[in-house]
Write a protein that holds these residues in place. Structure first.
Motif, PDB file in Angstrom:
ATOM      1  N   GLY A 187      -9.663   8.326   4.385  1.00 46.00           N
ATOM      2  CA  GLY A 187      -8.496   9.151   4.093  1.00 46.00           C
ATOM      3  C   GLY A 187      -8.388   9.515   2.629  1.00 46.00           C
ATOM      4  N   LEU A 188      -8.607   8.542   1.764  1.00 45.92           N
ATOM      5  CA  LEU A 188      -8.514   8.801   0.332  1.00 45.92           C
ATOM      6  C   LEU A 188      -9.645   9.698  -0.156  1.00 45.92           C
ATOM      7  N   ASN A 195       0.818  -1.205   0.000  1.00 48.13           N
ATOM      8  CA  ASN A 195       0.000   0.000   0.000  1.00 48.13           C
ATOM      9  C   ASN A 195       0.856   1.261   0.000  1.00 48.13           C
ATOM     10  N   LEU A 209       1.079   3.941  -3.016  1.00 47.82           N
ATOM     11  CA  LEU A 209       0.782   5.350  -2.756  1.00 47.82           C
ATOM     12  C   LEU A 209       1.906   6.250  -3.255  1.00 47.82           C
ATOM     13  N   PHE A 258      -7.214  -0.383  -5.573  1.00 47.62           N
ATOM     14  CA  PHE A 258      -7.005  -0.356  -4.128  1.00 47.62           C
ATOM     15  C   PHE A 258      -8.208  -0.959  -3.411  1.00 47.62           C
ATOM     16  N   MET A 279      -8.912  -2.782   0.748  1.00 49.69           N
ATOM     17  CA  MET A 279      -8.448  -1.692   1.601  1.00 49.69           C
ATOM     18  C   MET A 279      -9.246  -1.633   2.913  1.00 49.69           C
ATOM     19  N   ARG A 280      -8.604  -1.091   3.922  1.00 54.58           N
ATOM     20  CA  ARG A 280      -9.263  -0.924   5.216  1.00 54.58           C
ATOM     21  C   ARG A 280     -10.154   0.316   5.196  1.00 54.58           C
ATOM     22  N   ILE A 335     -10.297   2.779   7.186  1.00 54.96           N
ATOM     23  CA  ILE A 335      -9.580   4.025   7.472  1.00 54.96           C
ATOM     24  C   ILE A 335      -8.964   4.607   6.201  1.00 54.96           C
ATOM     25  N   TRP A 336      -8.553   3.716   5.291  1.00 52.79           N
ATOM     26  CA  TRP A 336      -8.002   4.182   4.023  1.00 52.79           C
ATOM     27  C   TRP A 336      -9.097   4.811   3.171  1.00 52.79           C
TER      28      TRP A 336
END
Length: 384
Positions: free
Chosen positions: A195-196, A149, A153, A183, A188-189, A191-192
């Motif tokens: 954020g994204l 990841n 990024l 992703f 992906m989690r 939290i990601w």
């Protein structure tokens, strides 16, 4: 006819490649030549060129594009990864060089001249970038301890930075969409996700307030009276004038007044001269290719092949949808070609390279070849 019993390289390729997808891609290429014959003559005449200048150039580029498409479809997943790394490295160097030596057109530096040929490096970055990202996410699926990841990024950030410096917001958005889709597919989690999404909103807001060009396009889309909407208005009107069956080849008027009728607005020319029926056929071809590629990608046992084929299909489909949506005024205007139909050498060669990889990755292969192992050994986890 090629017999299944033959073991020549061509016979093996013929019986393992997706021939229906190959035929659909050929139909798009043929449609591109026909539509360029209808759309490009007035543009060429205005520029003082031969009426068939753009058609001849497109055919000139189409010959190596077909060779690239077929040649790439013969590659193995391992060869695809290695080639993508080389293409990505060269394209990134050219992308950086464009910022210094590139030709400035409408306030952006996106083209560089090499050996007398105009090249748009961002077109070649896209498919190679998808392959490298797919490899990172594929390795993460097989080796959870690998910080894929973070690497993905960083890779994404480096490409976006160079594209924003040109600036090229259309290509940036396209790459961001594909990167986000892969992703998401990789698991992906939560939290990601937040954020994204927040980063995307901040980036859009910053672009709106910092770049006048972006602000003008968004303002014109939200409030047509705030600026010049001549091209969009005429493009939308061409769908009304064309009706279901069109006014007939050569009878359209939009191609005579739009400077980009052979490129960004060729879909509007198709609607006016050949009608909505033809437009729906073109949309059907794009949809068939994307759905076919995604369906076959899901069957792949190898995570890399699955992510790579899916990412390239999404890239192809998203670019098609963006171009057609702009012609219909469903989204703000962006300078993006309609795959295999709009005029453009860099776009044509890049698309051939990308779709050639899709054909290669979705070929019917033994598990051992999918995983790139020597001696045909299947991983123990799969053999169990």
């Amino acid at each position: 006819m090629v017999s299944r019993a033959q073991r020549t390289p061509f016979a093996v390729w013929w019986w393992t490649v997706d021939r229906l997808m190959l035929g659909a891609l050929g139909a798009l290429m043929l449609a591109g030549i026909i539509l360029l014959l209808a759309a490009s003559s007035p543009v060429a005449t205005k520029l003082g060129l031969d009426p068939f200048h753009f058609v001849n150039r497109q055919i000139f580029y189409l010959i190596p594009a077909i060779a690239i498409l077929l040649g790439t479809s013969l590659l193995s997943p391992r060869q695809i990864r290695r080639l993508a790394l080389v293409v990505f490295a060269i394209s990134m160097v050219l992308l950086a060089a464009t910022l210094v030596f590139g030709t400035e057109i409408k306030g952006a530096r996106r083209w560089i001249v090499l050996l007398g040929v105009n090249i748009q490096p961002s077109e070649f970055v896209k498919p190679a970038f998808v392959i490298l990202i797919a490899w990172l996410f594929g390795e993460s699926a097989r080796k959870p301890e690998m910080p894929a990841n973070i690497f993905a990024l960083l890779l994404f950030g480096s490409v976006v930075t160079l594209l924003m410096m040109q600036p090229d917001f259309g290509q940036t958005m396209l790459i961001a969409m594909v990167w986000g889709a892969l992703f998401f597919m990789s698991g992906m989690r939560v939290i990601w996700v937040g954020g994204l999404a927040g980063a995307a909103l901040l980036g859009l807001g910053a672009a709106y307030y910092a770049v006048p060009h972006v602000a003008r396009r968004l303002n014109r889309f939200m409030d047509p009276s705030s600026g010049d909407t001549f091209q969009i208005d005429n493009a939308v009107e061409s769908f009304v004038r064309g009706g279901w069956l069109g006014q007939g080849p050569g009878e359209g008027t939009v191609k005579r007044i739009l400077p980009d009728s052979h490129a960004d607005f060729i879909f509007a020319v198709a609607a006016e001269e050949f009608g909505i029926v033809l437009c729906l056929i073109v949309v059907g071809l794009f949809a068939f290719i994307v759905i076919r590629a995604l369906t076959r990608a899901l069957r792949a046992e190898d995570p890399f092949s699955r992510y790579a084929a899916s990412g390239l299909a999404i890239l192809f489909g998203a670019q098609s949808a963006i171009n057609m949506s702009v012609n219909l005024h469903l989204i703000p205007a962006k300078g993006m070609t309609l795959p295999f139909i709009s005029y453009g050498g860099s776009s044509l060669l890049s698309l051939a390279y990308g779709m050639g990889m899709v054909l290669a990755l979705t070929r019917e292969r033994p598990q051992a070849e999918q995983f790139g192992r020597r001696g045909g050994a299947v991983p123990a986890a799969r053999a169990a």
